[in-house]
Design a protein around this motif. Structure first.
Motif, PDB file in Angstrom:
ATOM      1  N   TYR A 107      -5.697   0.009   6.682  1.00 27.83           N
ATOM      2  CA  TYR A 107      -5.739   0.139   8.133  1.00 27.83           C
ATOM      3  C   TYR A 107      -6.308  -1.129   8.778  1.00 27.83           C
TER       4      TYR A 107
ATOM      5  N   LYS B 160       1.549   5.647  -1.361  1.00 30.38           N
ATOM      6  CA  LYS B 160       1.092   6.940  -1.871  1.00 30.38           C
ATOM      7  C   LYS B 160       2.168   7.446  -2.813  1.00 30.38           C
TER       8      LYS B 160
ATOM      9  N   ILE C 277      -3.112   4.400  -2.499  1.00 32.10           N
ATOM     10  CA  ILE C 277      -4.222   4.814  -1.636  1.00 32.10           C
ATOM     11  C   ILE C 277      -4.428   6.325  -1.580  1.00 32.10           C
ATOM     12  N   THR C 278      -3.631   7.092  -2.299  1.00 31.80           N
ATOM     13  CA  THR C 278      -3.817   8.540  -2.312  1.00 31.80           C
ATOM     14  C   THR C 278      -5.235   8.853  -2.780  1.00 31.80           C
TER      15      THR C 278
ATOM     16  N   THR D  54      -7.655   2.991   1.732  1.00 32.58           N
ATOM     17  CA  THR D  54      -7.041   3.451   2.981  1.00 32.58           C
ATOM     18  C   THR D  54      -7.629   2.685   4.167  1.00 32.58           C
ATOM     19  N   ARG D  55      -8.938   2.509   4.174  1.00 33.57           N
ATOM     20  CA  ARG D  55      -9.588   1.729   5.242  1.00 33.57           C
ATOM     21  C   ARG D  55      -9.137   0.270   5.201  1.00 33.57           C
TER      22      ARG D  55
ATOM     23  N   LYS E  65      -1.636   3.551  10.042  1.00 35.19           N
ATOM     24  CA  LYS E  65      -2.118   4.593   9.138  1.00 35.19           C
ATOM     25  C   LYS E  65      -1.044   5.122   8.197  1.00 35.19           C
TER      26      LYS E  65
ATOM     27  N   GLU F 142     -10.368   6.445  -0.201  1.00 36.46           N
ATOM     28  CA  GLU F 142     -10.803   6.123   1.156  1.00 36.46           C
ATOM     29  C   GLU F 142     -10.991   4.628   1.374  1.00 36.46           C
TER      30      GLU F 142
ATOM     31  N   TYR G  78       0.875  -1.169   0.000  1.00 38.35           N
ATOM     32  CA  TYR G  78       0.000   0.000   0.000  1.00 38.35           C
ATOM     33  C   TYR G  78       0.911   1.217   0.000  1.00 38.35           C
TER      34      TYR G  78
END
Length: 87
Positions: free
Chosen positions: A45, A9, A34-35, A41-42, A51, A38, A7
């Motif tokens: 996480y 950015k 993941i930029t 990103t979730r 994060k 959402e 993952y």
């Protein structure tokens, strides 16, 4: 076959370094950018409980972030996980 996921950015220097290392080792990986995403990103996480990026998984096992990845490379853990002796 080894499954490697990262993952990341686009602007992250630690992500870039981890991807460059994987490429230099000749290891294929799936990248999840993941930029501004959402959902991913979730997902990151939920899988890692972290994060920050990068977050790296090998065969669904969480390796950690960039520092953790390079530590695993140096101490031989990465070689054991991907069953290669070229490290």
């Amino acid at each position: 076959m080894t499954k490697i996921e990262i993952y990341s950015k686009g602007y992250c220097p630690y992500c870039k370094k981890a991807k460059e290392t994987l490429n230099s080792l000749g290891l294929a990986f799936d990248e999840y950018e993941i930029t501004n995403n959402e959902k991913l990103t979730r997902e990151m996480y939920n899988r890692s409980q972290r994060k920050t990026v990068p977050q790296i998984f090998i065969n669904d096992r969480h390796i950690g972030g960039g520092d953790d990845f390079h530590k695993a490379l140096k101490n031989g853990e990465l070689a054991d996980l991907i069953s290669k002796r070229a490290f």
